[in-house]
Design a protein around this motif. Structure first.
Motif, PDB file in Angstrom:
ATOM      1  N   GLU A 145       6.242   0.882 -11.151  1.00  0.00           N
ATOM      2  CA  GLU A 145       7.097  -0.464 -10.893  1.00  0.00           C
ATOM      3  C   GLU A 145       5.997  -1.418  -9.992  1.00  0.00           C
ATOM      4  OE1 GLU A 145       8.393   2.336 -10.512  1.00  0.00           O
ATOM      5  OE2 GLU A 145       9.917   2.533 -12.425  1.00  0.00           O
ATOM      6  N   ASN A 146       5.702  -0.663  -9.040  1.00  0.00           N
ATOM      7  CA  ASN A 146       4.959  -1.388  -8.028  1.00  0.00           C
ATOM      8  C   ASN A 146       3.623  -1.842  -8.671  1.00  0.00           C
ATOM      9  OD1 ASN A 146       6.530  -0.725  -5.892  1.00  0.00           O
ATOM     10  ND2 ASN A 146       5.270   0.689  -4.924  1.00  0.00           N
ATOM     11  N   ARG A 202       4.649  -5.237 -10.678  1.00  0.00           N
ATOM     12  CA  ARG A 202       4.777  -6.144  -9.883  1.00  0.00           C
ATOM     13  C   ARG A 202       3.890  -6.853  -9.211  1.00  0.00           C
ATOM     14  NH1 ARG A 202       8.298  -3.816  -7.079  1.00  0.00           N
ATOM     15  NH2 ARG A 202       6.844  -3.331  -5.239  1.00  0.00           N
ATOM     16  N   ASN A 246       1.009  -8.305 -11.663  1.00  0.00           N
ATOM     17  CA  ASN A 246       1.571  -9.279 -12.428  1.00  0.00           C
ATOM     18  C   ASN A 246       1.427  -8.769 -14.076  1.00  0.00           C
ATOM     19  OD1 ASN A 246       3.105 -10.975 -10.660  1.00  0.00           O
ATOM     20  ND2 ASN A 246       0.860 -12.038 -10.294  1.00  0.00           N
TER      21      ASN A 246
END
Length: 307
Positions: A249-250, A253, A256
């Motif tokens: 997830e990191n 994010r 991008n």
């Protein structure tokens, strides 16, 4: 509720745990983790061990052993708060259990402590964690091919992992990076890896420390038009890595990935259409003949591991 959650998690990962049991590294680690428990509880052996219990029962833990085991549990829980994969969780359990066992065996009998410590040293030197061998779409660079590949096409965005085989964090991150490569790889967004433990010149050129105490492994670097755009973990002015969690997830994010993936697909489609228009036959002037349709051939696929 916590017990039910733990049980569900165990059942969910049961097929993976079963595969682990077939590997010598995990079998040996598990035996060394429970070594003191087995010695202290084994019938016929525990009766001859020393104890500080008031009732003289040498087959049960005394107050100091319970204290060490509780401290071990607290340390493992704290370390596992930052763990992402099941391998990282089990790695923390194995590591700190061995440290606790060394303390317990030395306290019980110095000869047992020396024997267990020698076994730990032999285990570290001879038995390595199994490397990730699952599916991936990653290009493996060498010190000679990395710069050439990054500069080959300015339209291609690269996400490169700097890793070392001896790093447990890199080994735990391998399945996460492989899964991202399968989800987001396309001709305009590609994934690569380079072993800085093997290629020291690359680590110096890109300022990635390979010290045994370093916090820079693994490092993820985003390259666009052959130039570094961002990296995680970030490094401050003193060369120290800023703590960062390498979760899927990191990464999605911070880098991008969804946006990069959509832009890369649009770029590739427009580039393919331009090439098709250039290669398609044009009708002669005054002719009523329409140009024949051509099918755009599929892009050739890259091999999984191209050294």
């Amino acid at each position: 509720m916590g017990l039910i959650t733990g049980l569900c998690t165990f059942l969910y990962h049961l097929p993976q745990i079963y595969k682990w049991l077939l590997k010598p590294y995990y079998i040996t680690s598990l035996l060394m983790t429970v070594a003191f428990l087995v010695v202290r509880k084994a019938p016929g052996l525990c009766e001859h061990l020393a104890t500080q219990r008031e009732d003289g029962n040498s087959c049960d833990f005394d107050w100091r052993e319970v204290e060490i085991l509780m401290f071990l549990s607290a340390i493992v829980m704290m370390k596992n708060r930052r763990a992402i994969t099941l391998e990282q969780h089990m790695g923390n359990v194995f590591l700190f259990s061995k440290v606790a066992n060394v303390m317990l065996f030395f306290r019980l009998d110095i000869r047992l402590g020396i024997l267990y410590l020698a076994l730990c040293v032999a285990f570290v030197m001879t038995c390595k964690p199994p490397l990730y061998m699952g599916p991936e779409y990653i290009k493996y660079f060498s010190d000679k091919t990395m710069d050439e590949e990054l500069q080959r096409d300015s339209r291609v965005t690269w996400i490169v992992e700097f890793y070392a085989n001896w790093s447990s964090d890199c080994q735990s991150f391998a399945p996460i990076f492989a899964d991202l490569s399968l989800k987001y790889n396309c001709p305009g967004l590609r994934f690569g890896k380079v072993d800085v433990g093997r290629y020291g010149e690359v680590s110096e050129r890109y300022r990635v420390s390979t010290s045994p105490l370093t916090k820079q492994l693994p490092s993820l670097v985003l390259f666009q038009e052959g130039r570094e755009v961002m990296r995680r973990p970030m490094v401050d002015n003193k060369g120290r890595a800023v703590s960062w969690t390498f979760s899927e997830e990191n990464i999605i994010r911070e880098f991008n990935l969804n946006e990069l993936f959509q832009k890369s697909k649009k770029l590739n489609k427009s580039h393919g259409l331009n090439e098709e228009e250039q290669n398609s036959p044009q009708p002669e002037e005054g002719s009523n003949e329409l140009p024949s349709e051509t099918n755009n051939p599929e892009q050739p696929t890259e091999s999984k591991k191209d050294q």
